[in-house]
Design an enzyme around this catalytic site. Sequence first.
Site, mmCIF file in Angstrom:
data_model
loop_
_atom_site.group_PDB
_atom_site.id
_atom_site.type_symbol
_atom_site.label_atom_id
_atom_site.label_comp_id
_atom_site.label_asym_id
_atom_site.label_seq_id
_atom_site.Cartn_x
_atom_site.Cartn_y
_atom_site.Cartn_z
ATOM 1 N N GLU A 133 72.655 -66.641 -21.360
ATOM 2 C CA GLU A 133 71.482 -67.429 -21.356
ATOM 3 C C GLU A 133 71.006 -67.851 -22.679
ATOM 4 O OE1 GLU A 133 69.744 -68.217 -17.844
ATOM 5 O OE2 GLU A 133 71.692 -68.337 -18.221
ATOM 6 N N THR A 142 66.258 -77.820 -20.198
ATOM 7 C CA THR A 142 65.570 -76.203 -20.322
ATOM 8 C C THR A 142 65.074 -75.898 -21.948
ATOM 9 O OG1 THR A 142 67.122 -75.155 -18.567
ATOM 10 C CG2 THR A 142 65.930 -73.724 -19.990
#
Length: 311
Positions: free
Chosen positions: A132, A185
């Site tokens: 991530e 994001t």
Amino acid sequence: MRDTVKVFAPATVANVVCGFDVLGFAVNAPGDEVVMRVTDKPGVIISKITGDDGRLPLNPDKNTVSASVQDYLKHIGRTDIGIDIELHKKMPIGSGLGSSSASTVAGLFAINTLFDNQLSNQELVPFAMKGEELACGYGHADNVAPALLGGFVLVRSYEPLDVISLPFPQDMCAAIVYPEVDVPTKDARQMIRSKVLLKDAVKQWGNVAGLVTGLFTNDYDLIGRSMVDVLVEPTRSILIPDFYKMRSIAMEMGAVSFGISGSGPSVFALTKDQDTAHLITQALQKQLKSIQINSLSFVSSVNKKGPVILD
């Protein structure tokens, strides 16, 4: 030790409105698939990626799947082995549904399976968090933890990492709609305030505690009135077309709650049954179509298993 495996890992809804970076749950669809094979030549390669329109890197150091697998192999002391990876994207990239998480988790579950499950799924969480970090610059666990463990997950602490599986009403469903607009994001995270008012923080703490309590007690009313975000949603909702109109539609149709999935642009409603979830997704897609925005929809109960072997 087997020499090939095919794995599916699920999409996830992170934050769950009031639990920024600390709450998430897994769904049954969509998700990603990884096919992994042991080869004679040492090193990790990605030989094939489908479903990404050429957006994801084949460079094994820059792809979240292969980078996480490399970290796993270093950890168990098996950098001498060769691994060939195929990644099949079965969900939209940048949807707010944990696309990078699903890929990374599928890869880690696959390599752990090939090595006879030397680590538990819980122990794989830190490796997935590194993926991530590569994908969006921050190693949060609210996507990868539920993708690995299934169900609802609370990240009580990051330092040290403390991940807790939560109970939830077994008939709970999610109605998910992905408006086909671009909300990266990294950009969505940069919009968030670095400082908040104490009175807002107190509201948020109360809502997180109320949501967790509602999950434990199967209290849909408590779940619904606790899923209010005063910190992040007011800013991120600006990026999502007709967000408040869609929330009004969903709530009028019987949703327990409504909010942004992860960083968006996907939105989700929690419902008590699948029929209501289907009706809500149809109504939300109709609303988006009225403003010339295409969308995808998914209806799912909460995924209880996490990643699974497909062959």
